[in-house]
Design a protein around this motif. Sequence first.
Motif, PDB file in Angstrom:
ATOM      1  N   PRO A 147       0.817  -1.226   0.000  1.00 50.51           N
ATOM      2  CA  PRO A 147       0.000   0.000   0.000  1.00 50.51           C
ATOM      3  C   PRO A 147       0.851   1.276   0.000  1.00 50.51           C
ATOM      4  CG  PRO A 147      -0.894  -1.572   1.567  1.00 50.51           C
ATOM      5  CD  PRO A 147       0.400  -2.147   1.078  1.00 50.51           C
ATOM      6  N   ALA A 148       1.955   1.261   0.742  1.00 45.77           N
ATOM      7  CA  ALA A 148       2.798   2.464   0.789  1.00 45.77           C
ATOM      8  C   ALA A 148       3.443   2.707  -0.575  1.00 45.77           C
ATOM      9  CB  ALA A 148       3.874   2.314   1.870  1.00 45.77           C
ATOM     10  N   LEU A 149       3.884   1.629  -1.221  1.00 50.11           N
ATOM     11  CA  LEU A 149       4.500   1.794  -2.548  1.00 50.11           C
ATOM     12  C   LEU A 149       3.477   2.337  -3.535  1.00 50.11           C
ATOM     13  CD1 LEU A 149       6.692  -1.441  -2.669  1.00 50.11           C
ATOM     14  CD2 LEU A 149       7.528   0.926  -2.688  1.00 50.11           C
ATOM     15  N   PHE A 150       2.251   1.819  -3.430  1.00 49.42           N
ATOM     16  CA  PHE A 150       1.221   2.317  -4.354  1.00 49.42           C
ATOM     17  C   PHE A 150       0.917   3.795  -4.089  1.00 49.42           C
ATOM     18  CE2 PHE A 150      -3.359   3.071  -5.259  1.00 49.42           C
ATOM     19  CZ  PHE A 150      -3.191   3.238  -6.630  1.00 49.42           C
ATOM     20  N   ALA A 151       0.811   4.157  -2.819  1.00 51.94           N
ATOM     21  CA  ALA A 151       0.521   5.564  -2.495  1.00 51.94           C
ATOM     22  C   ALA A 151       1.630   6.466  -3.045  1.00 51.94           C
ATOM     23  CB  ALA A 151       0.383   5.741  -0.987  1.00 51.94           C
ATOM     24  N   LEU A 152       2.871   6.023  -2.939  1.00 54.49           N
ATOM     25  CA  LEU A 152       3.990   6.825  -3.481  1.00 54.49           C
ATOM     26  C   LEU A 152       3.883   6.930  -5.000  1.00 54.49           C
ATOM     27  CD1 LEU A 152       7.012   5.489  -1.363  1.00 54.49           C
ATOM     28  CD2 LEU A 152       5.954   7.753  -1.215  1.00 54.49           C
ATOM     29  N   PHE A 153       3.490   5.819  -5.616  1.00 56.35           N
ATOM     30  CA  PHE A 153       3.335   5.838  -7.077  1.00 56.35           C
ATOM     31  C   PHE A 153       2.214   6.795  -7.461  1.00 56.35           C
ATOM     32  CE2 PHE A 153       1.104   4.092 -10.825  1.00 56.35           C
ATOM     33  CZ  PHE A 153       2.118   4.263 -11.764  1.00 56.35           C
ATOM     34  N   TYR A 154       1.105   6.690  -6.727  1.00 57.77           N
ATOM     35  CA  TYR A 154      -0.055   7.549  -7.034  1.00 57.77           C
ATOM     36  C   TYR A 154       0.341   9.023  -6.948  1.00 57.77           C
ATOM     37  CZ  TYR A 154      -4.770   9.428  -6.984  1.00 57.77           C
ATOM     38  OH  TYR A 154      -5.895  10.138  -7.293  1.00 57.77           O
ATOM     39  N   GLU A 155       1.164   9.325  -5.977  1.00 59.51           N
ATOM     40  CA  GLU A 155       1.575  10.719  -5.756  1.00 59.51           C
ATOM     41  C   GLU A 155       2.756  11.126  -6.634  1.00 59.51           C
ATOM     42  OE1 GLU A 155      -0.150  12.668  -3.922  1.00 59.51           O
ATOM     43  OE2 GLU A 155      -0.609  11.884  -1.943  1.00 59.51           O
ATOM     44  N   ASP A 156       3.129  10.250  -7.572  1.00 55.62           N
ATOM     45  CA  ASP A 156       4.280  10.525  -8.465  1.00 55.62           C
ATOM     46  C   ASP A 156       5.573  10.731  -7.695  1.00 55.62           C
ATOM     47  OD1 ASP A 156       2.852  10.288 -10.795  1.00 55.62           O
ATOM     48  OD2 ASP A 156       2.229  12.397 -10.762  1.00 55.62           O
ATOM     49  N   CYS A 157       5.719  10.025  -6.608  1.00 52.43           N
ATOM     50  CA  CYS A 157       6.939  10.170  -5.810  1.00 52.43           C
ATOM     51  C   CYS A 157       7.982   9.107  -6.139  1.00 52.43           C
ATOM     52  CB  CYS A 157       6.618  10.092  -4.328  1.00 52.43           C
ATOM     53  SG  CYS A 157       5.776  11.542  -3.768  1.00 52.43           S
ATOM     54  N   LEU A 158       7.550   8.031  -6.800  1.00 56.38           N
ATOM     55  CA  LEU A 158       8.546   7.017  -7.153  1.00 56.38           C
ATOM     56  C   LEU A 158       9.297   7.502  -8.393  1.00 56.38           C
ATOM     57  CD1 LEU A 158       6.694   3.607  -6.572  1.00 56.38           C
ATOM     58  CD2 LEU A 158       8.379   4.748  -5.128  1.00 56.38           C
ATOM     59  N   PRO A 159      10.530   7.063  -8.553  1.00 56.10           N
ATOM     60  CA  PRO A 159      11.273   7.457  -9.748  1.00 56.10           C
ATOM     61  C   PRO A 159      10.506   7.027 -11.006  1.00 56.10           C
ATOM     62  CG  PRO A 159      12.654   6.190  -8.257  1.00 56.10           C
ATOM     63  CD  PRO A 159      11.285   6.159  -7.677  1.00 56.10           C
ATOM     64  N   GLU A 160      10.815   7.689 -12.099  1.00 55.71           N
ATOM     65  CA  GLU A 160      10.080   7.390 -13.330  1.00 55.71           C
ATOM     66  C   GLU A 160      10.229   5.921 -13.718  1.00 55.71           C
ATOM     67  OE1 GLU A 160      11.225  10.033 -16.409  1.00 55.71           O
ATOM     68  OE2 GLU A 160       9.902   9.051 -17.860  1.00 55.71           O
ATOM     69  N   HIS A 161      11.437   5.409 -13.592  1.00 52.36           N
ATOM     70  CA  HIS A 161      11.669   3.997 -13.936  1.00 52.36           C
ATOM     71  C   HIS A 161      11.870   3.204 -12.651  1.00 52.36           C
ATOM     72  CE1 HIS A 161      11.906   4.707 -18.209  1.00 52.36           C
ATOM     73  NE2 HIS A 161      12.474   5.856 -17.886  1.00 52.36           N
ATOM     74  N   PHE A 162      10.977   2.292 -12.420  1.00 57.18           N
ATOM     75  CA  PHE A 162      11.133   1.412 -11.246  1.00 57.18           C
ATOM     76  C   PHE A 162      10.422   0.091 -11.523  1.00 57.18           C
ATOM     77  CE2 PHE A 162       6.943   3.101 -10.573  1.00 57.18           C
ATOM     78  CZ  PHE A 162       6.244   2.070  -9.972  1.00 57.18           C
ATOM     79  N   THR A 163      10.832  -0.921 -10.781  1.00 59.81           N
ATOM     80  CA  THR A 163      10.175  -2.229 -10.858  1.00 59.81           C
ATOM     81  C   THR A 163      10.043  -2.738  -9.438  1.00 59.81           C
ATOM     82  OG1 THR A 163      11.482  -2.632 -12.849  1.00 59.81           O
ATOM     83  CG2 THR A 163      10.326  -4.517 -11.930  1.00 59.81           C
ATOM     84  N   ILE A 164       8.933  -3.422  -9.183  1.00 57.38           N
ATOM     85  CA  ILE A 164       8.758  -4.007  -7.847  1.00 57.38           C
ATOM     86  C   ILE A 164       8.687  -5.528  -7.997  1.00 57.38           C
ATOM     87  CG2 ILE A 164       7.141  -4.229  -5.908  1.00 57.38           C
ATOM     88  CD1 ILE A 164       6.362  -1.288  -6.446  1.00 57.38           C
ATOM     89  N   PHE A 165       9.479  -6.213  -7.200  1.00 57.01           N
ATOM     90  CA  PHE A 165       9.414  -7.677  -7.188  1.00 57.01           C
ATOM     91  C   PHE A 165       9.002  -8.143  -5.803  1.00 57.01           C
ATOM     92  CE2 PHE A 165      11.305  -8.173 -11.272  1.00 57.01           C
ATOM     93  CZ  PHE A 165      11.025  -9.487 -11.636  1.00 57.01           C
ATOM     94  N   GLY A 166       8.074  -9.089  -5.774  1.00 59.86           N
ATOM     95  CA  GLY A 166       7.793  -9.785  -4.529  1.00 59.86           C
ATOM     96  C   GLY A 166       8.637 -11.051  -4.533  1.00 59.86           C
ATOM     97  N   TYR A 167       9.205 -11.394  -3.374  1.00 64.42           N
ATOM     98  CA  TYR A 167       9.997 -12.634  -3.276  1.00 64.42           C
ATOM     99  C   TYR A 167       9.559 -13.352  -2.007  1.00 64.42           C
ATOM    100  CZ  TYR A 167      14.153 -15.690  -3.250  1.00 64.42           C
ATOM    101  OH  TYR A 167      14.997 -16.778  -3.272  1.00 64.42           O
ATOM    102  N   ALA A 168       9.232 -14.633  -2.113  1.00 66.60           N
ATOM    103  CA  ALA A 168       8.917 -15.454  -0.939  1.00 66.60           C
ATOM    104  C   ALA A 168       8.916 -16.909  -1.392  1.00 66.60           C
ATOM    105  CB  ALA A 168       7.560 -15.075  -0.350  1.00 66.60           C
ATOM    106  N   ARG A 169       8.737 -17.827  -0.428  1.00 68.98           N
ATOM    107  CA  ARG A 169       8.729 -19.241  -0.808  1.00 68.98           C
ATOM    108  C   ARG A 169       7.410 -19.641  -1.452  1.00 68.98           C
ATOM    109  NH1 ARG A 169       9.889 -21.587   4.996  1.00 68.98           N
ATOM    110  NH2 ARG A 169       8.036 -20.280   5.187  1.00 68.98           N
ATOM    111  N   SER A 170       6.312 -19.022  -1.031  1.00 69.40           N
ATOM    112  CA  SER A 170       4.987 -19.392  -1.556  1.00 69.40           C
ATOM    113  C   SER A 170       5.007 -19.336  -3.077  1.00 69.40           C
ATOM    114  CB  SER A 170       3.920 -18.404  -1.082  1.00 69.40           C
ATOM    115  OG  SER A 170       3.901 -18.354   0.298  1.00 69.40           O
ATOM    116  N   LYS A 171       4.330 -20.289  -3.668  1.00 68.49           N
ATOM    117  CA  LYS A 171       4.245 -20.290  -5.139  1.00 68.49           C
ATOM    118  C   LYS A 171       3.171 -19.281  -5.545  1.00 68.49           C
ATOM    119  CE  LYS A 171       7.039 -23.835  -5.867  1.00 68.49           C
ATOM    120  NZ  LYS A 171       8.289 -23.302  -5.376  1.00 68.49           N
TER     121      LYS A 171
END
Length: 514
Positions: free
Chosen positions: A52-76
């Motif tokens: 949610p925090a990453l999305f809020a930052l994206f919504y507010e145009d606070c994330l850099p123009e080029h970014f990628t988000i990866f989730g990593y965990a054991r769950s498939k």
Amino acid sequence: DGLGGKSSTEELVENRMKDGSVPFSEPGKAGSTVSITVVGASGDLARKKIFPALFALFYEDCLPEHFTIFGYARSKMSDEELRNMISETLTCRIDKRENCSDKMDQFLQRCFYHSGQYNSEENFSELDKKLKEKEVGRLPNRLFYLSIPPNIFVDVVRCASHCASSANGWTRVIVEKPFGRDLESSGELTRCLKQHLSEDQIFRIDHYLGKELVENLSVLRFSNLVFEPLWSRNYIRNVQLIFSENFGTEGRGGYFDNYGIIRDIMQNHLLQILALFAMETPVSLDAEDIRNEKVKVLRSMRPLQIDDLIVGQYKGHSAGGKFYPGYTEDPTVPNDSLTPTFAAAALFINNARWDGVPFLMKAGKALHTKGAEIRVQFRHVPGNLYKRNFGTDLDKATNELVLRVQPDEAIYLRINNKVPGLGMRLDRSDLNLLYKTRYPKEIPDAYERLLLDAIEGERRLFIRSDELDAAWALFTPLLKELEERKIAPELYPYGSRGPVGAHYLAAKYNVRWG
Ligand code: NDP
Ligand code: BG6
């Protein structure tokens, strides 16, 4: 007139750019990209706070123009399943804003998932390959958020630093609490992390430092003439740092029983607030200058005495036809657990500014209310002309400054005032700065600020290793004594105000809890 229609984050961004000290555009400057990997993406914190925090930052145009988000965990999980998880469980301050769902679609297109073990270099190399595909042609910067249980921090850091760190950009790691459970284990964790990372790469999070009112503490002190001159033993009688939750440890009993409220809240959140509250004026607003001052406060603290601590544990209680189970009734908690779910302590700072002033901390779960506040009680007015208006209880006449961190953020100053009318009756009134009326825009979540700071390389709100050592050095002997002597906590009913012992402790120092 509020913030003139700008959101707080917009304002923040604008100020950072104007002021020039924090080059906001740096991480996303042409040619670079930021890859953010949330390790433990299937977990509770990731779902409730980080995405949610990453999305809020994206919504507010606070994330850099080029970014990628990866989730990593054991769950498939597939990329699509991660995206569903994010959008289905996402509740944040942006929810009701216009274009929210379009923005969400754009955001989700930048989110991917990789399933892997936490101790597998091979799995992290696969992640590295996927990251490189997204980063192609740009200078890669990488941020890893360790949203996982602490026993696997070191494995992840080893694998990520060997196999998935940026070759020529920066690599930073946000580490969640708990950082160990005493001075020794915390030191060991730091030593292990430093085999793979430099101190500059480690961002130890204490999310209370990202809360609006906690950040504002320094602004209030250092940018207003009227407070700083009063900020010492000459005028302040006591300071209270209070945290309470009106729910128990349901669902987190397994984690909590190994830590207890002193490690969970006092040693970090409340002690950090105390350090910010009590520090001397830093040389500048640079992270190192501020952290240097905080460390000085922590190192000046008088060793904590067991007589200055009271501990409690909640027991089952029926109210309104419902039964609220006690702490030890949680199946993940041993029946004979002595782990405190409540604690109150009196702390002192042995320096010229604060000598003799009690800093009282109180933290508890399953209490009657939820909130966090800083209360400053001032001394009596010498030779008070109006003292007869207060009868014998001069405490009723003392000024009090309260910073309500949550809920309903506010700063108010209790003053004595004449009740309008022909007589001369005095009462206590509040000069009240209620955030929701003065600043109607939503306040960003602490995790938004902290994530943004980590992306920007701003370390001011993160804990340096010597700060952490000093915080543990203060609490470790007391925690050991508590555990070795098997001191039984005072039981208090679920939903009550907590153990009565907290009042005796305060009374010992002539203090009444606010
Ligand atoms: P979770 O227990 O939900 O764990 C996160 C993920 O880690 C899980 O989804 C699971 O993913 C993996 N995991 C869980 N247990 C183990 C294990 N024993 N061995 C290996 N992997 C495991 O934790 P939270 O999300 O609640 O918290 C993450 C971190 O943040 C913790 O350090 C916690 O102390 C801290 N924290 C949490 C807060 C909260 O509100 N939840 C608040 C403040 C701090 P998978 O099985 O898919 O690999
Ligand atoms: C966490 C503690 O650090 O802070 C939890 O581990 C607690 O026990 C939480 O519930 C409180 O955070 P907030 O932001 O909800 O006040």
